[in-house]
Design a protein around this motif. Structure first.
Motif, PDB file in Angstrom:
ATOM      1  N   SER A  21       0.830  -1.203   0.000  1.00 23.43           N
ATOM      2  CA  SER A  21       0.000   0.000   0.000  1.00 23.43           C
ATOM      3  C   SER A  21       0.869   1.260   0.000  1.00 23.43           C
ATOM      4  CB  SER A  21      -0.932  -0.002   1.212  1.00 23.43           C
ATOM      5  OG  SER A  21      -0.184   0.007   2.427  1.00 23.43           O
ATOM      6  N   GLY A  74       0.747   3.929  -2.928  1.00 27.63           N
ATOM      7  CA  GLY A  74       0.433   5.313  -2.564  1.00 27.63           C
ATOM      8  C   GLY A  74       1.519   6.282  -2.984  1.00 27.63           C
ATOM      9  N   THR A 102      -5.280   9.931  -4.654  1.00 32.30           N
ATOM     10  CA  THR A 102      -4.395   8.854  -4.214  1.00 32.30           C
ATOM     11  C   THR A 102      -5.126   7.893  -3.286  1.00 32.30           C
ATOM     12  OG1 THR A 102      -2.480  10.317  -4.386  1.00 32.30           O
ATOM     13  CG2 THR A 102      -2.213   8.320  -3.068  1.00 32.30           C
ATOM     14  N   VAL A 103      -5.965   8.435  -2.429  1.00 33.64           N
ATOM     15  CA  VAL A 103      -6.766   7.590  -1.525  1.00 33.64           C
ATOM     16  C   VAL A 103      -7.657   6.660  -2.325  1.00 33.64           C
ATOM     17  CG1 VAL A 103      -8.476   7.589   0.319  1.00 33.64           C
ATOM     18  CG2 VAL A 103      -6.706   9.361   0.259  1.00 33.64           C
ATOM     19  N   VAL A 123      -5.352   3.852  -4.181  1.00 40.24           N
ATOM     20  CA  VAL A 123      -4.740   2.821  -3.349  1.00 40.24           C
ATOM     21  C   VAL A 123      -5.799   1.997  -2.627  1.00 40.24           C
ATOM     22  CG1 VAL A 123      -3.093   2.377  -1.506  1.00 40.24           C
ATOM     23  CG2 VAL A 123      -2.713   4.282  -3.083  1.00 40.24           C
ATOM     24  N   ALA A 124      -6.808   2.648  -2.085  1.00 41.17           N
ATOM     25  CA  ALA A 124      -7.825   1.921  -1.317  1.00 41.17           C
ATOM     26  C   ALA A 124      -8.570   0.921  -2.189  1.00 41.17           C
ATOM     27  CB  ALA A 124      -8.798   2.914  -0.680  1.00 41.17           C
ATOM     28  N   VAL A 139      -6.186  -1.963  -3.235  1.00 42.41           N
ATOM     29  CA  VAL A 139      -5.913  -2.885  -2.142  1.00 42.41           C
ATOM     30  C   VAL A 139      -7.112  -3.774  -1.861  1.00 42.41           C
ATOM     31  CG1 VAL A 139      -5.489  -3.027   0.340  1.00 42.41           C
ATOM     32  CG2 VAL A 139      -4.096  -1.514  -1.077  1.00 42.41           C
ATOM     33  N   LEU A 142      -5.278  -0.651   4.276  1.00 42.69           N
ATOM     34  CA  LEU A 142      -5.915   0.657   4.455  1.00 42.69           C
ATOM     35  C   LEU A 142      -5.116   1.521   5.432  1.00 42.69           C
ATOM     36  CD1 LEU A 142      -9.702  -0.309   4.575  1.00 42.69           C
ATOM     37  CD2 LEU A 142      -8.438   0.735   2.692  1.00 42.69           C
ATOM     38  N   THR A 190      -2.375   2.887   3.504  1.00 48.69           N
ATOM     39  CA  THR A 190      -2.867   3.961   2.637  1.00 48.69           C
ATOM     40  C   THR A 190      -2.982   5.272   3.399  1.00 48.69           C
ATOM     41  OG1 THR A 190      -4.153   2.312   1.407  1.00 48.69           O
ATOM     42  CG2 THR A 190      -4.727   4.622   1.068  1.00 48.69           C
ATOM     43  N   TRP A 191      -3.525   5.204   4.613  1.00 46.67           N
ATOM     44  CA  TRP A 191      -3.605   6.434   5.420  1.00 46.67           C
ATOM     45  C   TRP A 191      -2.216   6.948   5.774  1.00 46.67           C
ATOM     46  CZ3 TRP A 191      -1.741   7.154  10.444  1.00 46.67           C
ATOM     47  CH2 TRP A 191      -1.972   8.429  10.954  1.00 46.67           C
ATOM     48  N   SER A 195      -0.776   8.665   2.829  1.00 47.96           N
ATOM     49  CA  SER A 195      -1.542   9.897   2.558  1.00 47.96           C
ATOM     50  C   SER A 195      -1.174  10.982   3.567  1.00 47.96           C
ATOM     51  CB  SER A 195      -3.043   9.606   2.622  1.00 47.96           C
ATOM     52  OG  SER A 195      -3.409   8.634   1.677  1.00 47.96           O
TER      53      SER A 195
END
Length: 354
Positions: free
Chosen positions: A160, A164, A180-181, A184-185, A188, A260, A263-264, A267
């Motif tokens: 991730s 990202g 981008t969120v 990637v989300a 995934v 996830l 991903t955060w 981000s």
């Protein structure tokens, strides 16, 4: 002396010591011969043919039975070996491809038969629940799932972050970093988590299935089970396949959560998006169906991995090399089938509009 199979070494040494050079006539004196069998006579004839080609040997002093034996063997003619038929590079390539296609077809046919037998054993177990080996299934779930959580979580987190970072770098050129969120989300949840997890399980557990069953096959433990009236499919194959079908969805769910989180993290690190902003964006673009799509693939991938691994173990035959070979085949075939099945799922879900 004695020219028989028991004196083979002495007779060969005596023949090798005789080195005729350009002889045009050969006389063999058998007056001192005590015994002669087929081996001794054949050695003598082959020596004459190899050292004195074209020279007709004259025999003298041989007993009648010895003379008849040599005459009988002299009349046996060996036809020359046929010359090898050579083919061109293009024809050799086509033949090689055809052999690989036929081998693949036979292996897939064997795998389908293996699945059919497993389905019959599963149906019999459903009709007679007392035959189900719960302890063995739980044991394999522990080894496939619980012990694989750290490596699966680490891989999901890193994948991730890679997605990202690359996505944010490219989207920044267009001022669309917030997407981008989304990128990637969705990647995934729909694809990467279940695919990476399946590949990891194929390399870790699929190979273990092939090696474990292969060693049991090599040690004739499976033959012993059949002699005792036990079904190896019921004892060895079914618990492993059911365990991996339970474990892979659990691992996929963990990979989704960790993915996830990754991903955060990327981000926040690259785009300065807070946790609340990330959750808000995630709810806006990621529907529950995208999560379910990835999770629905997991049991199918698990079935393929379990079948290929156990099938490869059952194919081991009378050699320790076969264990390593079939283990490699299990991993390669399982990963190939998982990726092929994932591609088919992608086409199917696209056609269905989900």
């Amino acid at each position: 002396g004695n020219w028989s199979v028991g004196q083979l070494g002495r007779v060969e040494k005596a023949l090798m010591a005789a080195e005729p050079t350009r002889a045009k006539r050969c006389v063999i004196d058998g007056s001192g011969l005590e015994s002669l069998d087929t081996t001794g006579a054949w050695l003598l004839i082959e020596w004459l043919r190899g050292r004195l080609p074209g020279v007709k040997a004259e025999r003298t002093g041989f007993a009648e039975r010895h003379d008849e034996l040599i005459a009988l063997l002299e009349n046996i003619e060996h036809p020359p070996s046929p010359k090898g038929h050579t083919v061109g590079h293009v024809a050799a390539f086509i033949i090689d491809v055809g052999e690989h296609v036929c081998t693949t077809f036979r292996r897939m046919q064997s795998l389908l038969a293996f699945f059919g037998r497993l389905a019959l054993v599963f149906g019999r177990t459903v009709m007679h629940p007392s035959r189900f080996r719960l302890r063995s299934t739980i044991y394999h779930v522990y080894h496939i799932c619980i012990r694989a959580v750290p490596i699966v979580a680490l891989l999901a987190f890193l994948i991730s972050i890679v997605l990202g970072y690359q996505g944010a770098t490219q989207l920044r050129k267009f001022g669309a970093e917030i997407f981008t969120v989304d990128l990637v989300a969705i990647s995934v949840l729909r694809e990467m988590a279940v695919l990476i997890t399946a590949i990891m399980v194929a390399g870790r557990s699929g190979s273990a299935f092939a090696a474990q069953i292969g060693v049991m096959k090599l040690n004739e433990e499976i033959d012993a089970m059949q002699t005792l009236g036990l079904d190896p499919f019921e004892i060895l194959v079914l618990p492993r396949v059911l365990a991996i079908m339970i474990a892979l969805p659990i691992l996929t769910f963990i990979a989704d959560l960790v993915g996830l989180a990754g991903t955060w993290f990327v981000s926040y690190a690259l785009l300065d998006i807070s946790w609340l902003q990330f959750i808000d964006r995630l709810q806006a673009v990621v529907s529950p169906m995208k999560f379910y799509i990835g999770l629905m693939k997991a049991p199918v991938f698990a079935l393929l991995i379990g079948l290929v691994g156990c099938h490869a173990g059952m194919r081991v035959r009378n050699s320790a090399d076969q264990v390593g070979l079939q283990t490699t085949v299990a991993v390669v075939q399982a990963i190939f089938l998982v990726i092929l099945c994932d591609a088919l799922f992608s086409v199917l879900f696209t056609k269905m509009g989900i």
